[in-house]
Write an enzyme that holds these catalytic residues in place. Structure first.
Site, PDB file in Angstrom:
ATOM      1  N   LYS A  74      49.134 -68.374  23.403  1.00 31.20           N
ATOM      2  CA  LYS A  74      47.912 -67.947  24.095  1.00 31.20           C
ATOM      3  C   LYS A  74      47.500 -66.553  23.624  1.00 31.20           C
ATOM      4  O   LYS A  74      48.320 -65.826  23.044  1.00 31.20           O
ATOM      5  CB  LYS A  74      48.178 -67.950  25.598  1.00 31.20           C
ATOM      6  CG  LYS A  74      49.342 -67.064  25.962  1.00 31.20           C
ATOM      7  CD  LYS A  74      50.030 -67.516  27.218  1.00 31.20           C
ATOM      8  CE  LYS A  74      51.045 -66.461  27.634  1.00 31.20           C
ATOM      9  NZ  LYS A  74      51.899 -66.894  28.711  1.00 31.20           N
TER      10      LYS A  74
ATOM     11  N   TYR B 290      36.126 -35.471  21.986  1.00 28.95           N
ATOM     12  CA  TYR B 290      35.433 -35.665  23.274  1.00 28.95           C
ATOM     13  C   TYR B 290      36.188 -34.993  24.425  1.00 28.95           C
ATOM     14  O   TYR B 290      37.424 -35.047  24.472  1.00 28.95           O
ATOM     15  CB  TYR B 290      35.340 -37.153  23.613  1.00 28.95           C
ATOM     16  CG  TYR B 290      34.265 -37.914  22.880  1.00 28.95           C
ATOM     17  CD1 TYR B 290      32.926 -37.559  22.994  1.00 28.95           C
ATOM     18  CD2 TYR B 290      34.604 -39.025  22.105  1.00 28.95           C
ATOM     19  CE1 TYR B 290      31.941 -38.301  22.340  1.00 28.95           C
ATOM     20  CE2 TYR B 290      33.625 -39.766  21.451  1.00 28.95           C
ATOM     21  CZ  TYR B 290      32.298 -39.399  21.567  1.00 28.95           C
ATOM     22  OH  TYR B 290      31.346 -40.134  20.925  1.00 28.95           O
TER      23      TYR B 290
ATOM     24  N   MET C 296      36.393 -44.267  19.961  1.00 26.20           N
ATOM     25  CA  MET C 296      36.322 -45.707  19.676  1.00 26.20           C
ATOM     26  C   MET C 296      36.796 -46.037  18.260  1.00 26.20           C
ATOM     27  O   MET C 296      37.465 -47.046  18.043  1.00 26.20           O
ATOM     28  CB  MET C 296      34.883 -46.208  19.884  1.00 26.20           C
ATOM     29  CG  MET C 296      34.780 -47.721  19.848  1.00 26.20           C
ATOM     30  SD  MET C 296      33.095 -48.323  19.936  1.00 26.20           S
ATOM     31  CE  MET C 296      32.640 -47.933  21.600  1.00 26.20           C
TER      32      MET C 296
HETATM   33  C1  LIG Z   1      53.094 -66.775  28.542  1.00 29.42           C
HETATM   34  C2  LIG Z   1      53.964 -67.768  29.156  1.00 29.42           C
HETATM   35  C3  LIG Z   1      55.263 -67.960  28.678  1.00 29.42           C
HETATM   36  C4  LIG Z   1      55.897 -67.091  27.626  1.00 29.42           C
HETATM   37  O1  LIG Z   1      56.330 -65.896  28.229  1.00 29.42           O
HETATM   38  P1  LIG Z   1      57.159 -64.793  27.426  1.00 29.42           P
HETATM   39  O2  LIG Z   1      57.537 -63.811  28.459  1.00 29.42           O
HETATM   40  O3  LIG Z   1      56.221 -64.222  26.418  1.00 29.42           O
HETATM   41  O4  LIG Z   1      58.302 -65.482  26.802  1.00 29.42           O
HETATM   42  C5  LIG Z   1      55.985 -68.990  29.243  1.00 29.42           C
HETATM   43  N1  LIG Z   1      55.469 -69.762  30.230  1.00 29.42           N
HETATM   44  C6  LIG Z   1      54.239 -69.587  30.716  1.00 29.42           C
HETATM   45  C7  LIG Z   1      53.734 -70.461  31.799  1.00 29.42           C
HETATM   46  C8  LIG Z   1      53.441 -68.577  30.216  1.00 29.42           C
HETATM   47  O5  LIG Z   1      52.216 -68.401  30.710  1.00 29.42           O
END
Ligand SMILES: *Cc1c(COP(=O)(O)O)cnc(C)c1O
Length: 384
Positions: A41, A270, A318
């Site tokens: 993700k 800044y 930035m």
């Molecule tokens: C992101 C996620 C993981 C992985 O977690 P890590 O701490 O990066 O190993 C596992 N299970 C779910 C449901 C997640 O959302």
């Protein structure tokens, strides 16, 4: 470094696929070859999702966890064929698209289950689903003491194949006594639940609960694990048991674009938050919060130039940041924001400490305008 059209890149993120591959192999060895659902993700924690999935597949990993429908579709569009699990429950509106693209949702209620079922039947398909049980996370999932009946009812729906039942840990990365006990209690709840389901004759192909912290520091329950951060070479916390040795996959680099000498009393950047007390030499580097170099690093933290740590002074802006430097530094010199140079290194953990956050947020914060350069066995194989 150049982009695919031959333009010189002053700022880029190098992703070492060989290091990533070694991490996967070490994790796999630690869990005795159990199946892996790799968390990819948020653009594979900032590493670039498609090259990461392709590399993972070369190491036998063909199941991927995304957060959203669109992340799943992006993988299908890139020709990734393995199982893609949408870990965060999709909305009802998204059901037709996820069925169309053969994505496996996390189904956490009857309404969603019925929508997936109806759509799958209509499309003449069987959709694999995973059901999340909340054993103590207090986020998504079906609460553990109500789960048996719900899982059974959902599994009976047409067009659905119950592929997995899973749960998630909120404090597996913590070594405090009560947190260790909490995780143990979750494992007991989950184990009991699975046993009850199986005793009732239900066959669940994939059982998974261990995230990175879980697999490092606690017994592994089930036939599958769900690592994220560990595969990218970082640990979920400083204190967690480091049972598997991994190496960071990503480095973030830029260049010095101007060198200046400032007199006593000059202000830098800044807000005029830094005033020179002595004459100083300053290197202006071409990266700022628009690249993911967080503004919270203003007057905090360091970068590497010519193998030495150089403090950030003034506000991070930035597109540019000022660092105090010495007379050996030259125009165009390479600047390491994250990574190694000579004997020194700066990690996402250092950035997390300086900015009071976690390494996950540092990695996912590297912005889209930073090109990712993929290296394997020391050679550049792709620039995206
Ligand atoms: C992101 C996620 C993981 C992985 O977690 P890590 O701490 O990066 O190993 C596992 N299970 C779910 C449901 C997640 O959302």
């Amino acid at each position: 470094m150049h982009d695919p059209r031959g333009h010189y890149l002053e700022t880029f993120c190098e992703v070492d696929l060989s290091a990533f591959g070694r991490n996967i192999e070490r994790i796999s060895e630690w869990v005795s070859g159990r199946d892996i659902i790799l968390a990819v993700k948020a653009n594979a924690y900032g590493h670039g999702v498609v090259p990461i999935c392709r590399e993972a597949a070369l190491h036998g990993v063909n199941r991927f966890g995304v957060a959203t429908l669109v992340e799943g579709i992006e993988l299908r569009d890139a020709g990734i064929e393995g199982e893609i699990i949408i870990l965060t429950p999709p909305t009802l509106e998204q059901v037709p698209s996820l069925v169309y693209h053969n994505l496996s949702p996390n189904v956490v209620n009857r309404q969603l289950a019925e929508a997936v079922s109806a759509e799958a039947v209509k499309a003449n398909k069987t959709i694999k689903i995973h059901i999340e049980v909340d054993t103590g996370m207090g986020r998504t999932g079906i609460i553990w003491f109500d789960a048996i009946g719900e899982i059974y009812a959902i599994s009976q729906l047409p067009g659905i194949a119950l592929e997995g039942v899973f749960s998630h840990f909120p404090v597996a990365d913590s070594t405090g006594k009560s947190d260790m006990e909490f995780t143990k209690m979750q494992l007991e709840r989950f184990s009991k639940l699975i046993k009850t389901l199986e005793r009732g004759g239900m066959r669940i192909p994939t059982i998974h609960i261990s995230n990175s912290a879980g697999l490092l520091a606690h017994p592994i329950l089930g036939n599958c694990i769900r690592p994220g951060i560990l595969a990218y070479g970082l640990y979920p916390s400083e204190e967690v048991r480091k049972s598997v040795e991994v190496e960071p996959v990503l480095s973030l680099r830029t260049r010095v674009v101007q060198l200046r000498d400032f007199d006593v009393g000059s202000s830098i950047g800044y807000g005029r938050t830094y005033i020179a007390r002595n004459p100083i030499r300053v290197a202006i580097i071409r990266a700022g919060y628009g690249d993911g170099l967080r503004r919270a690093l203003s007057n905090r933290g360091e970068v590497l130039i010519r193998g030495k740590r150089r403090p950030i002074i003034g506000r991070v802006s930035m597109d540019a940041t000022m660092v105090e430097t010495s007379s050996d530094v030259q125009l165009d010199d390479e600047v390491i924001i994250l990574g190694k140079q000579g004997a020194e290194k700066i990690t996402a953990d250092d950035h997390a400490k300086w900015t009071h956050t976690i390494n996950y947020e540092i990695l996912t914060g590297i912005s889209e305008r930073v090109r990712r350069v993929y290296v394997k066995n020391g050679e550049v194989i792709e620039v995206k």
